[in-house]
Write a protein that holds these residues in place. Sequence first.
Motif, PDB file in Angstrom:
ATOM      1  N   ALA A 172      13.292 -26.380  43.338  1.00  0.00           N
ATOM      2  CA  ALA A 172      14.148 -27.481  42.874  1.00  0.00           C
ATOM      3  C   ALA A 172      15.486 -27.489  43.596  1.00  0.00           C
ATOM      4  N   SER A 173      15.876 -26.363  44.175  1.00  0.00           N
ATOM      5  CA  SER A 173      17.177 -26.329  44.852  1.00  0.00           C
ATOM      6  C   SER A 173      17.071 -26.595  46.355  1.00  0.00           C
ATOM      7  N   ALA A 174      15.849 -26.854  46.841  1.00  0.00           N
ATOM      8  CA  ALA A 174      15.703 -27.211  48.268  1.00  0.00           C
ATOM      9  C   ALA A 174      16.354 -28.569  48.516  1.00  0.00           C
ATOM     10  N   ARG A 175      16.751 -28.774  49.768  1.00  0.00           N
ATOM     11  CA  ARG A 175      17.420 -30.041  50.092  1.00  0.00           C
ATOM     12  C   ARG A 175      16.410 -31.158  50.357  1.00  0.00           C
ATOM     13  N   ASP A 225      15.704 -31.501  54.092  1.00  0.00           N
ATOM     14  CA  ASP A 225      14.712 -30.577  54.659  1.00  0.00           C
ATOM     15  C   ASP A 225      13.297 -30.977  54.249  1.00  0.00           C
ATOM     16  N   VAL A 260      21.544 -33.371  48.506  1.00  0.00           N
ATOM     17  CA  VAL A 260      20.704 -33.692  47.354  1.00  0.00           C
ATOM     18  C   VAL A 260      19.670 -32.590  47.155  1.00  0.00           C
ATOM     19  N   ALA A 261      19.709 -31.963  45.988  1.00  0.00           N
ATOM     20  CA  ALA A 261      18.686 -30.966  45.657  1.00  0.00           C
ATOM     21  C   ALA A 261      17.469 -31.681  45.067  1.00  0.00           C
ATOM     22  N   MET A 262      16.298 -31.165  45.357  1.00  0.00           N
ATOM     23  CA  MET A 262      15.058 -31.836  44.949  1.00  0.00           C
ATOM     24  C   MET A 262      15.006 -32.067  43.433  1.00  0.00           C
ATOM     25  N   GLY A 263      15.546 -31.146  42.676  1.00  0.00           N
ATOM     26  CA  GLY A 263      15.492 -31.281  41.219  1.00  0.00           C
ATOM     27  C   GLY A 263      16.269 -32.471  40.694  1.00  0.00           C
TER      28      GLY A 263
END
Lengths: 158, 274
Positions: free
Chosen positions: A20-23, A26, A63-66
């Motif tokens: 959830a914290s991936a950008r 990316d 923007v984090a995926m979550g």
Amino acid sequence: MIDIIKFNLNDKEISYTGSASARLLDFLRDEKKMTGTKCGCKEGECGACCVIIDGKTVNSCLVAMGSIHGASIITIEGYSKTERFETLSKAFESVSAIQCGFCMPGMLLSSECILDGNPKPSETIVREGLSGNLCRCTGYNSIVKAVLKASEKGGGLW
Amino acid sequence: MVKNLLPETLEDALTIYFGQPELVPYSGGTDIMVGSSCEDKNFLFINRIPELKQIRLDNEFIRFGSACTFTEVIENDLTPTILKEACKKIAAPAIRNVGTIGGNIANGSAKADSALIFMVTNSLLRLQAHGSERILPLRDFYIGRSKTAIKQGELISEILMPKQNLDNYYYEKVGARKALSISRVSFAAILDVSDDIIRNCATAFGAVSDVILRPSEIDNMLIGKSIKEAKAIKSTYIATLDKAIVPRSGRVSIEFRKDVCMNLISDFLESNGI
């Protein structure tokens, strides 16, 4: 409780179960191979990674995926299939607003949001709307001209 | 993998945070996602919680939900012009579309442009935790450089701006460029005059010291005075502020910060006939 991140990406429903914290940047470039979204600074300064989230421009590097559960996202790949893109693209070509091209995906998506919010914007509004998109070739005047031209030529599209 | 990180209500968020205080609240993400360390963090996503997205009015306050973005604040009819103006000068549209007022306050920066306005208006924070809540003046929230009085398990749920006359305000952000600018000095002031009597005088200085400065005791010198009386004590007021403002060096020098502060306060007074 939500345990799968679901969102819409260029009109396709996506279910994401990664970190959830991936950008988002990316995810788009590495997982979806949507390399039209450029990685410039990774700190929200340059606007090369702009995407449209729920109708508004956002720097995907921040923007984090979550945070996008339930959101609707448009990248340059999705936008390039629209009539609005064709009109903007022609306007950019006609006034030679493209130099190296690196900033173009972000510039075009910011331009879309400017015209979507105000189909007949003043030059001030265009400059304000593009103020988060840096052009290393410094071709700003032509880009502003292109957005104003698209506004003139795109009657009824926005 | 994301279970427990995506609450749908404030109550859910507070319960999760109570059980997992190591989570990092994620509101807009525009500060917290800068740098590579963010990818190792476990975020508690509060950016889409409806209770935190409201702007409403009650008898005493304009109540701003902490997860309202700068764009949402700018576009809301309840937002006073002084706050709209400050929010419009933050970064650029793509940042304003996701960056939030709660995040701007919570990161504890003295450069936070929306926080300056909440400070000069004597706004309060509503801090909620699982099973408890408290109201804290924003002034007491900042306790040092990037240090705040937030307790474990607490979230800022609302910013409460007391209703007041904000028509006559002064706001200046001094930065190095027009867009994407970080304040090098920022200044906000309110002067409410009726029947030639100063009913309210409030100043706040951002990006000068470890915390936003809000010299209310000094500003009180002018409250209750006529414009003529205020003029008579102007030099004492300015000299007292001069002593109280102790800048720290950073992107610009101590001397620059001090000079700008004193120029701005003079301009604020002169533009009001003082």
